[in-house]
Design a protein around this motif. Structure first.
Motif, PDB file in Angstrom:
ATOM      1  N   GLY A   1       0.559  -1.225  -0.029  1.00 62.22           N
ATOM      2  CA  GLY A   1       0.554   0.202  -0.193  1.00 62.22           C
ATOM      3  C   GLY A   1       0.683   1.878  -0.138  1.00 62.22           C
ATOM      4  N   LYS A   2       1.568   1.057   0.645  1.00 64.11           N
ATOM      5  CA  LYS A   2       2.200   2.745   0.797  1.00 64.11           C
ATOM      6  C   LYS A   2       3.454   2.304  -0.217  1.00 64.11           C
ATOM      7  N   VAL A   3       4.097   1.347  -1.046  1.00 60.61           N
ATOM      8  CA  VAL A   3       4.425   1.772  -2.889  1.00 60.61           C
ATOM      9  C   VAL A   3       3.467   1.967  -3.877  1.00 60.61           C
ATOM     10  N   ALA A   4       2.663   1.940  -3.350  1.00 53.37           N
ATOM     11  CA  ALA A   4       1.546   2.134  -4.344  1.00 53.37           C
ATOM     12  C   ALA A   4       0.398   3.307  -4.086  1.00 53.37           C
ATOM     13  N   THR A   5       1.033   3.736  -3.153  1.00 52.41           N
ATOM     14  CA  THR A   5       0.784   4.935  -2.835  1.00 52.41           C
ATOM     15  C   THR A   5       1.624   6.753  -3.482  1.00 52.41           C
TER      16      THR A   5
ATOM     17  N   ALA B   1      -5.529   1.220  -8.872  1.00 53.40           N
ATOM     18  CA  ALA B   1      -4.891   1.771  -7.630  1.00 53.40           C
ATOM     19  C   ALA B   1      -5.341   0.628  -6.069  1.00 53.40           C
ATOM     20  N   TYR B   2      -5.812  -0.141  -6.182  1.00 52.55           N
ATOM     21  CA  TYR B   2      -6.328  -1.111  -4.981  1.00 52.55           C
ATOM     22  C   TYR B   2      -5.086  -1.615  -4.225  1.00 52.55           C
ATOM     23  N   GLN B   3      -4.434  -1.613  -4.679  1.00 48.77           N
ATOM     24  CA  GLN B   3      -3.536  -2.022  -3.908  1.00 48.77           C
ATOM     25  C   GLN B   3      -3.350  -0.705  -2.457  1.00 48.77           C
ATOM     26  N   ARG B   4      -3.381   0.872  -3.058  1.00 50.96           N
ATOM     27  CA  ARG B   4      -3.107   2.404  -1.954  1.00 50.96           C
ATOM     28  C   ARG B   4      -4.990   1.864  -1.819  1.00 50.96           C
ATOM     29  N   VAL B   5      -5.739   2.058  -2.383  1.00 54.12           N
ATOM     30  CA  VAL B   5      -7.310   1.943  -1.650  1.00 54.12           C
ATOM     31  C   VAL B   5      -7.891   0.551  -0.165  1.00 54.12           C
ATOM     32  N   TYR B   6      -6.671  -0.603  -0.787  1.00 49.68           N
ATOM     33  CA  TYR B   6      -7.111  -1.335   0.441  1.00 49.68           C
ATOM     34  C   TYR B   6      -6.558  -1.483   1.272  1.00 49.68           C
TER      35      TYR B   6
ATOM     36  N   TYR C   1      -8.989  12.204   3.566  1.00 48.05           N
ATOM     37  CA  TYR C   1      -8.923  13.558   2.961  1.00 48.05           C
ATOM     38  C   TYR C   1      -6.557  13.037   3.051  1.00 48.05           C
ATOM     39  N   THR C   2      -6.615  12.281   3.413  1.00 47.00           N
ATOM     40  CA  THR C   2      -4.613  12.246   3.217  1.00 47.00           C
ATOM     41  C   THR C   2      -4.531  11.813   1.848  1.00 47.00           C
ATOM     42  N   LYS C   3      -3.581  12.099   1.715  1.00 44.16           N
ATOM     43  CA  LYS C   3      -2.699  11.909   0.551  1.00 44.16           C
ATOM     44  C   LYS C   3      -1.579  11.469   0.236  1.00 44.16           C
ATOM     45  N   GLY C   4      -1.029  10.741   1.869  1.00 43.54           N
ATOM     46  CA  GLY C   4      -0.146   9.803   1.868  1.00 43.54           C
ATOM     47  C   GLY C   4       0.023   8.548   2.548  1.00 43.54           C
ATOM     48  N   PHE C   5       0.605   8.154   2.927  1.00 44.29           N
ATOM     49  CA  PHE C   5      -0.082   6.602   3.174  1.00 44.29           C
ATOM     50  C   PHE C   5       0.741   6.728   5.341  1.00 44.29           C
TER      51      PHE C   5
END
Length: 295
Positions: free
Chosen positions: A170-174, A193-198, A269-273
């Motif tokens: 998830g961190k990498v996908a962000t 963008a499944y990894q970031r969202v999940y 509203y976050t833009k980071g992980f």
């Protein structure tokens, strides 16, 4: 398409199909199974029935009884090499699940796969609007792992490895899918963008566990969600823009804390992980590991 998805159908039609098809079964008012397409052999049917029954019991052990008295499940056999290549929630008047099975030789092949626990976990929350799919998929991703830990499918070490690996993905996908989480959620399928969202959503529930403990709450997230099934789940609006907001606000009232709604506002509203550390994951292992039998 990934293993998860959401579709809508007429439940009346679904149950009609179940009644017309001769090879279906019902487990204790809970699971209504409809085999579609290629008919499984009697031996395969027996294994699939055992798997679905086990899945219901495993998820309810962690999250408590489901609010709905019956769960329609459609099962289709495929030529896929993996035991469970795909699954999705079917939203309707009564929510159900659509599952695909591939090659399997034993019940262990099916119960060791995470897909069924993920989809069953979705039944514990109402349908959210697209911008809040991170919360829905995060809940299901988080609890698929917790269920598998609590039911002894994952060891403590395997649970930790799975959670660390997912959070890292998830961190990498962000870095590849930047922007506000709610905006990325709306475009999740187009962006893939499944990894970031999940996994940002899963991190939400990891952090909620930590904050509940710090607040001196009597309950875990699983216990709060179990209470939600009793008081509120059946009466919630589905797919409305405020569905997720109302959901987390109810969790705060049930837990007697101000954890979920402020956390939701921050994550949406976050833009980071988020930064999830090993101490937080260790708390999950302590809380959800199977209890050792007393001598």
């Amino acid at each position: 398409m990934t293993k998860q998805g959401v579709t809508f159908c007429s439940v009346a039609k679904l149950f009609c199909l179940c009644l017309l098809v001769s090879h279906h079964a019902t487990f204790s008012r809970e699971v209504v199974v409809d085999f579609k397409g290629k008919s499984p052999t009697p031996q395969q049917q027996a294994v699939i029935f055992e798997w679905l029954n086990y899945g219901v019991d495993a998820v309810q052990k962690t999250l408590g009884p489901m609010s709905q008295s019956a769960v329609p499940i459609s099962v289709s056999m495929t030529s896929a090499k993996e035991p469970v290549p795909w699954g999705q929630v079917v939203r309707g008047h009564i929510d159900g699940i659509d599952m695909r099975t591939g090659e399997f030789t034993s019940i262990d092949d099916l119960t060791s796969d995470w897909t069924l626990y993920h989809e069953f976990s979705h039944l514990y929350h109402p349908l959210f609007a697209y911008q809040d799919f991170w919360l829905a998929e995060g809940l299901a991703t988080y609890f698929q792992n917790v269920v598998m830990l609590q039911n002894g499918i994952y060891s403590k070490a395997e649970f930790l490895r799975r959670m660390q690996g997912g959070l890292e993905r998830g961190k990498v996908a962000t870095g590849s899918y930047m922007g506000q989480l709610d905006k990325v959620s709306v475009n999740m399928w187009r962006l893939r963008a499944y990894q970031r969202v999940y996994w940002t959503g899963a991190a939400f529930f990891v952090e909620a566990e930590t904050l509940l403990k710090k607040a001196g709450a009597k309950y875990t997230v699983a216990q709060v969600l179990a209470m939600y099934q009793v008081c509120c789940r059946s009466g919630e609006s589905e797919g409305a823009s405020k569905s997720a907001y109302k959901f987390v606000a109810r969790l705060d009232r049930l837990s007697g804390t101000k954890v979920f709604l402020p956390l939701y506002k921050r994550y949406r509203y976050t833009k980071g992980f988020p930064n999830i550390n090993d101490e937080q994951l260790a708390l999950l292992i302590k809380v959800y590991s199977p209890r050792e039998p007393e001598l």
